[in-house]
Design an enzyme around this catalytic site. Structure first.
Site: not given
Length: 446
Positions: A92-93
């Protein structure tokens, strides 16, 4: 992990679990608060609408000084990238997680917490997620506009297929061929200990805290899923391949073909299987009643207490009886409160309890057809209670949801799409809603 860190995590979990926010849920094993599972319900009016997106959150010993690690697990086994910022591998960026470079002030601070992380992830699930990819935020040429539309189309399809349909099929034992696994019977249980083993053995092996939540929400949003499919069928053809986006790369993409006809078939089978599961609770309940189990005795006692409570309550006209003397199935007759849109109505509601109550929450269904934004077309009411273990609180919550005349707008509670559109529309729409509701109330006594 320090006591301060454990206390902080425990409080954050408790606050989220007590919250009235229907878009987030969290859970952990009692013995391990560092490893948390979270689920985000896809935001309305986006291609993620009413999907079930799960994440694993691991808190280090230095929390809250350092952000926890977050892994997306709704990825179809690592084969589906649901967002430019949520990779197929689960990464998850986000700048607050330290997994993406952000502007000054966007990085992690100890003032943030689990809720702010989940809300940040939820914000990625927008109506145009194509813009989340750096460099594509302001692409306005015709090719980019087509890509944006195509990207939304395939996310909507895969959100239904993977986050909703595959998840529910796994919970219900539905195979890809459409066969449903037989359910274990309680008839062979010799005593209460055997019964407990049958009911809870799976929970002890696999920690899956959102199974019941997703089943209940599926019943809420079933009509919305069908509506989304009906609309999508006018936009894409079965067999049409997904368009590959410029930022997608091998091993981190969303490949496939549209097949909404098949998704609709699978959705309808899930609904049928869930209804059969609810009916089976009544049969299991009679077995437990015959065996004089604690579960049956507890529900019998709660039933008697609720009946007495409503005899004393002069504000609500309510009659509750057991169906076939089964404490797991309550028949509720509610008379609409005077001076409201429900005035004079006679409403029959069946409330079914699971043998595993309160681990599995009861399921209600209006047998009286009623046009109402909180009641699905099959009669399933959308309600929420903070006292999940208390049968009376479920009855109260159903009546409150039915009677509430000026509710705060929450699209996750609007389970009848047509009624919701009128209720929250123009003045003329609201008048039409009230007319349809009154006609349904009048028919309830015929």
């Amino acid at each position: 992990m320090s006591n301060h860190s454990i206390i902080r995590i425990t409080k954050e979990l408790a606050d989220l679990q007590k919250s009235s926010d229907l878009s987030l849920a969290v859970a952990c094993r009692d013995v391990d608060v560092r490893n948390v599972k979270a689920i985000i319900i896809g935001p309305p009016d986006t291609p993620y609408e009413f999907g079930f997106y799960e994440f694993q959150v691991k808190f280090g010993r230095d929390y809250p000084g350092k952000a926890p690690s977050v892994l997306a697990t709704t990825t179809n086994g690592g084969r589906c990238r649901f967002n430019p910022n949520i990779y197929a591998g689960g990464k998850v960026c986000l700048s607050i997680l330290g997994t993406w470079r952000g502007e000054r002030g966007e990085e992690w601070s100890s003032a943030q917490g689990l809720e702010s992380i989940l809300i940040s992830i939820q914000s990625l699930m927008s109506s145009n997620p194509y813009e989340n990819e750096p460099g594509f935020e302001t692409a306005l040429d015709e090719s980019a506009k087509k890509d944006q539309k195509d990207y939304v189309a395939k996310i909507r399809h895969e959100s239904l297929r993977i986050s909703v349909i595959q998840r529910l099929e796994e919970y219900l034992g539905i195979s890809p061929a459409g066969t449903v696994a037989p359910f274990a019977s309680l008839d062979g249980a010799d005593d209460e200990d055997d019964e407990k083993d049958i009911e809870y053995d799976e929970l002890s092996i696999n920690f899956d805290p959102f199974k019941d939540l997703c089943k209940r929400r599926f019943l809420w949003y079933y009509d919305s899923y069908l509506l989304a499919i009906s609309k999508a069928k006018t936009e894409v053809k079965d067999g049409q391949a997904f368009t590959r986006m410029p930022f997608e790369c091998t091993g981190n993409t969303m490949e496939g073909k549209f097949n909404y006809t098949e998704l609709e078939r699978r959705l309808r089978l899930i609904k049928k299987t869930l209804d059969a599961e609810t009916a089976r609770w009544a049969e299991e309940g009679l077995v437990l009643l015959k065996k004089e189990t604690t579960a049956a005795a507890n529900l019998q006692r709660q039933y008697e207490q609720v009946v007495e409570a409503y005899k004393r309550d002069k504000k609500v006209t309510l009659d509750i009886e057991l169906v076939d003397k089964n404490p797991f199935v309550w028949s509720i007759t509610y008379i609409g409160r005077p001076m409201t849109n429900l005035d004079g109505g006679l409403f029959h509601i069946i409330l079914c309890f699971s043998p595993r109550f309160p681990e599995e929450q009861p399921r209600a269904k209006f047998e009286t057809t009623l046009f109402h934004h909180r009641i699905a077309l099959d009669g399933t009411p959308c309600y929420n209670t903070k006292r999940a273990e208390d049968a009376k609180s479920h009855v109260q919550a159903i009546i409150e949801a039915l009677e509430e005349e000026s509710p705060p707008y929450d699209p996750r509670t609007l389970v009848n799409p047509e009624a919701a559109k009128l209720f929250w529309g123009s003045e003329e729409d609201k008048k039409m809603y009230n007319r349809k509701l009154r006609r349904a109330v009048q028919r309830s006594t015929e």
